[in-house]
Design a protein around this motif. Structure first.
Motif, PDB file in Angstrom:
ATOM      1  N   TYR A   1      -2.205  -8.086  -4.582  1.00  0.00           N
ATOM      2  CA  TYR A   1      -0.763  -7.947  -4.800  1.00  0.00           C
ATOM      3  C   TYR A   1      -0.206  -9.198  -5.456  1.00  0.00           C
ATOM      4  CZ  TYR A   1      -0.581  -3.750  -1.904  1.00  0.00           C
ATOM      5  OH  TYR A   1      -0.753  -2.479  -1.409  1.00  0.00           O
ATOM      6  N   MET A   2       0.849  -8.998  -6.241  1.00  0.00           N
ATOM      7  CA  MET A   2       1.609 -10.111  -6.825  1.00  0.00           C
ATOM      8  C   MET A   2       2.932 -10.208  -6.062  1.00  0.00           C
ATOM      9  SD  MET A   2       0.785  -9.471 -10.878  1.00  0.00           S
ATOM     10  CE  MET A   2       1.228  -7.737 -10.779  1.00  0.00           C
TER      11      MET A   2
ATOM     12  N   PRO B   1      -4.898 -10.737  -1.612  1.00  0.00           N
ATOM     13  CA  PRO B   1      -5.256  -9.406  -1.106  1.00  0.00           C
ATOM     14  C   PRO B   1      -4.514  -9.111   0.193  1.00  0.00           C
ATOM     15  CG  PRO B   1      -6.997 -10.960  -0.587  1.00  0.00           C
ATOM     16  CD  PRO B   1      -5.963 -11.729  -1.362  1.00  0.00           C
ATOM     17  N   LEU B   2      -4.034  -7.876   0.331  1.00  0.00           N
ATOM     18  CA  LEU B   2      -3.312  -7.489   1.534  1.00  0.00           C
ATOM     19  C   LEU B   2      -3.683  -6.068   1.942  1.00  0.00           C
ATOM     20  CD1 LEU B   2       0.291  -8.725   0.623  1.00  0.00           C
ATOM     21  CD2 LEU B   2      -1.232  -9.765   2.320  1.00  0.00           C
ATOM     22  N   THR B   3      -3.685  -5.830   3.239  1.00  0.00           N
ATOM     23  CA  THR B   3      -3.811  -4.470   3.761  1.00  0.00           C
ATOM     24  C   THR B   3      -2.426  -3.822   3.726  1.00  0.00           C
ATOM     25  OG1 THR B   3      -3.383  -5.193   6.019  1.00  0.00           O
ATOM     26  CG2 THR B   3      -5.685  -5.166   5.295  1.00  0.00           C
TER      27      THR B   3
ATOM     28  N   LEU C   1       4.492  -6.529   6.354  1.00  0.00           N
ATOM     29  CA  LEU C   1       4.873  -7.825   6.925  1.00  0.00           C
ATOM     30  C   LEU C   1       5.390  -8.767   5.844  1.00  0.00           C
ATOM     31  CD1 LEU C   1       1.947  -8.432   9.466  1.00  0.00           C
ATOM     32  CD2 LEU C   1       4.353  -8.062  10.020  1.00  0.00           C
ATOM     33  N   MET C   2       4.720  -8.742   4.685  1.00  0.00           N
ATOM     34  CA  MET C   2       5.143  -9.617   3.590  1.00  0.00           C
ATOM     35  C   MET C   2       6.531  -9.251   3.087  1.00  0.00           C
ATOM     36  SD  MET C   2       4.118 -12.274   1.929  1.00  0.00           S
ATOM     37  CE  MET C   2       2.354 -12.316   2.290  1.00  0.00           C
ATOM     38  N   LYS C   3       6.810  -7.948   2.984  1.00  0.00           N
ATOM     39  CA  LYS C   3       8.129  -7.501   2.514  1.00  0.00           C
ATOM     40  C   LYS C   3       9.241  -7.929   3.473  1.00  0.00           C
ATOM     41  CE  LYS C   3       6.656  -3.435  -0.147  1.00  0.00           C
ATOM     42  NZ  LYS C   3       6.680  -1.947  -0.233  1.00  0.00           N
ATOM     43  N   GLY C   4       8.877  -8.135   4.736  1.00  0.00           N
ATOM     44  CA  GLY C   4       9.882  -8.510   5.721  1.00  0.00           C
ATOM     45  C   GLY C   4      10.216  -9.988   5.737  1.00  0.00           C
TER      46      GLY C   4
ATOM     47  N   VAL D   1       7.166  -7.433  -4.056  1.00  0.00           N
ATOM     48  CA  VAL D   1       5.745  -7.251  -3.778  1.00  0.00           C
ATOM     49  C   VAL D   1       5.248  -6.120  -4.669  1.00  0.00           C
ATOM     50  CG1 VAL D   1       3.996  -6.685  -2.061  1.00  0.00           C
ATOM     51  CG2 VAL D   1       6.003  -8.030  -1.393  1.00  0.00           C
ATOM     52  N   VAL D   2       4.346  -6.429  -5.591  1.00  0.00           N
ATOM     53  CA  VAL D   2       3.860  -5.443  -6.556  1.00  0.00           C
ATOM     54  C   VAL D   2       2.335  -5.410  -6.495  1.00  0.00           C
ATOM     55  CG1 VAL D   2       3.732  -4.766  -8.983  1.00  0.00           C
ATOM     56  CG2 VAL D   2       5.819  -5.835  -8.081  1.00  0.00           C
ATOM     57  N   ARG D   3       1.784  -4.215  -6.347  1.00  0.00           N
ATOM     58  CA  ARG D   3       0.331  -4.067  -6.336  1.00  0.00           C
ATOM     59  C   ARG D   3      -0.233  -4.190  -7.746  1.00  0.00           C
ATOM     60  NH1 ARG D   3      -2.636   1.026  -3.523  1.00  0.00           N
ATOM     61  NH2 ARG D   3      -4.313   1.266  -5.043  1.00  0.00           N
TER      62      ARG D   3
END
Length: 468
Positions: free
Chosen positions: A273-274, A308-310, A316-319, A326-328
């Motif tokens: 993700y970016m 890399p993120l699940t 969690l990152m968006k929060g 957050v862009v895949r």
């Protein structure tokens, strides 16, 4: 107590011992392995329990000599212990299970670097060694060396797998011998900076075929030591089997589809993700997300991370208050590194791949110049045929005869890592033949944080966790 005494009395009979041990031996080494030569072992068992001929002519003298000579006794105690370990552990390793450690992040978060896993050989059936004469307990090089082979390849046995309790199924986590590991290039090479590597680079972890594509045959053979390895002496890899023989696999925007249906949800799968931020993210956030710091990139000028993120990690990152977007990431530029290494005919990427049919034993496919890149490695390398193409009229020759079709001899599988953007898998090197399959990953029996020891880095929550 009388029943126990009676059992002891029965077991004390030498003929009972001989019969029971012989029965177990025949069931294991003769019937299960389907090898009548192992019947010769019954004569050894007979001598151990009945005739004791070897005992009288050799072992009694050996024990008496060892008793009289202290130095010889101490030396032979070490030799006997080593022989006992080899005699006991090697059969267990061949027939029942293997113990492996995860060296890379290609299966995160399902498996982490430093996880020690138990791999069942019984699940798919034990694979008999192709190279029977080798140094025990090592894969392909002698201890304390990087290039000295741990085996001799002038004795080679054909592929043989004993009966197991199941077959490889979709989404199994499988250990196998690396298919492109048939040839390896070892040593260091001077690499121009445009390749993105340091000037003196150890290439032992880079695929030989990738080196040929990037550096050329002349440089590889003039500057490196090139070696061939038998199937069972190739490096061990672990991936998830996303497609079995007869399936059609496709990757669309990073999502896997098998026979037109989306792959089941794998909780441990992670993508790149970016992440745009208004301010830097603290290291504790990465620890909480279980993100490997070595896989985090940061562009300070743009205020953008790549990591890399699940699916859970994304939420969690968006929060986080400092995160603005957050862009895949989706790879859209075809590359020669992607199987079948022909971007003109197959302009695929790791995220836009296929559809690709996985070969199945006994199935015949037509051969054309267009689909030959998909199957030529199978025909030549895995199934042992000669293959040439007449450039004048594009006629395909197999074993010297013109061929318009080909019937596969083995089943094949398509493997992918759960860390989808940091995994060298079937998207890069193609199919895994059935004769390369070692076993099914069962559970994690030990887990140690990299850089720490067993006293400070034990990950208790991962120990004895099943692998799904």
């Amino acid at each position: 107590m009388k029943a126990i005494d009676k059992l002891r009395e029965i077991w004390g009979n030498k003929w009972v011992k001989f019969s029971v041990v012989s029965l177990i031996y025949v069931l294991w080494f003769v019937i299960w392995t389907r090898n009548l030569l192992w019947l010769l072992g019954v004569a050894v068992i007979y001598d151990i329990y009945i005739s004791k001929y070897i005992n009288r002519i050799w072992l009694d003298r050996y024990r008496a000599y060892k008793k009289k000579h202290n130095g010889f006794r101490r030396a032979m105690e070490w030799v006997e212990a080593l022989l006992f370990a080899v005699v006991v552990v090697v059969p267990l390793k061949i027939y029942f299970f293997g113990l492996y450690v995860i060296p890379s992040s290609s299966m995160e978060q399902t498996l982490l670097v430093g996880d020690y896993i138990f791999v069942s050989k019984l699940h798919y059936g034990p694979k008999m060694p192709n190279t029977p004469i080798s140094f025990p307990f090592v894969q392909n090089t002698l201890p304390f060396t990087k290039t000295a082979p741990s085996y001799v390849d002038w004795v080679q046995w054909p592929y043989k797998r004993l009966a197991g309790r199941d077959v490889v199924r979709n989404d199994d986590v499988v250990v196998f011998n690396f298919p492109e590991g048939d040839t390896v290039a070892l040593g260091t090479i001077t690499v121009p900076e445009e390749y993105g590597r340091s000037l003196a680079t150890d290439v032992s972890t880079t695929s030989y075929y990738e080196l040929l594509r990037s550096l050329g045959r002349d440089r590889v053979y003039s500057e490196l030591k090139v070696m061939y390895r038998p199937v069972d002496k190739r490096e061990n890899y672990i991936k998830r089997c996303v497609a079995v023989a007869g399936d059609t696999v496709q990757v669309i925007d990073g999502n896997v589809f098998v026979n037109g249906k989306a792959q089941k949800v794998i909780p441990g799968v992670q993508y790149l993700y970016m992440i745009s931020t208004a301010s830097p993210i603290g290291n504790k956030v990465f620890e909480r997300l279980g993100v490997n710091p070595e896989e985090v990139g940061y562009n300070a000028e743009a205020g953008r991370y790549t990591m890399p993120l699940t699916a859970e990690g994304v939420e969690l990152m968006k929060g986080l208050p400092e995160v603005t977007e957050v862009v895949r990431y989706v790879s859209r530029i075809p590359s020669e590194s992607i199987f079948p290494h022909d971007p003109e005919l197959y302009p695929w990427t790791e995220d836009l791949f296929g559809p690709l049919w996985v070969p199945e034993a006994g199935v015949t496919v037509p051969l054309t110049p267009e689909n030959l890149p998909l199957y030529e490695r199978i025909i030549r390398n895995y199934e042992g045929n000669t293959l040439t193409v007449d450039n004048a009229d594009s006629t395909i020759y197999i074993n010297g005869s013109p061929a318009t079709d080909y019937t596969f001899k083995m089943d094949y599988y398509f493997m992918m890592g759960d860390n989808r953007h940091n995994s060298a898998d079937s998207r890069f090197w193609g199919f895994v033949p059935v004769d390369h399959i070692e076993g099914k990953a069962s559970f994690i029996w030990l887990s140690i944080t990299p850089g720490k020891n067993i006293f400070t880095g034990l990950r208790w929550g991962r120990m004895f966790r099943g692998i799904d």
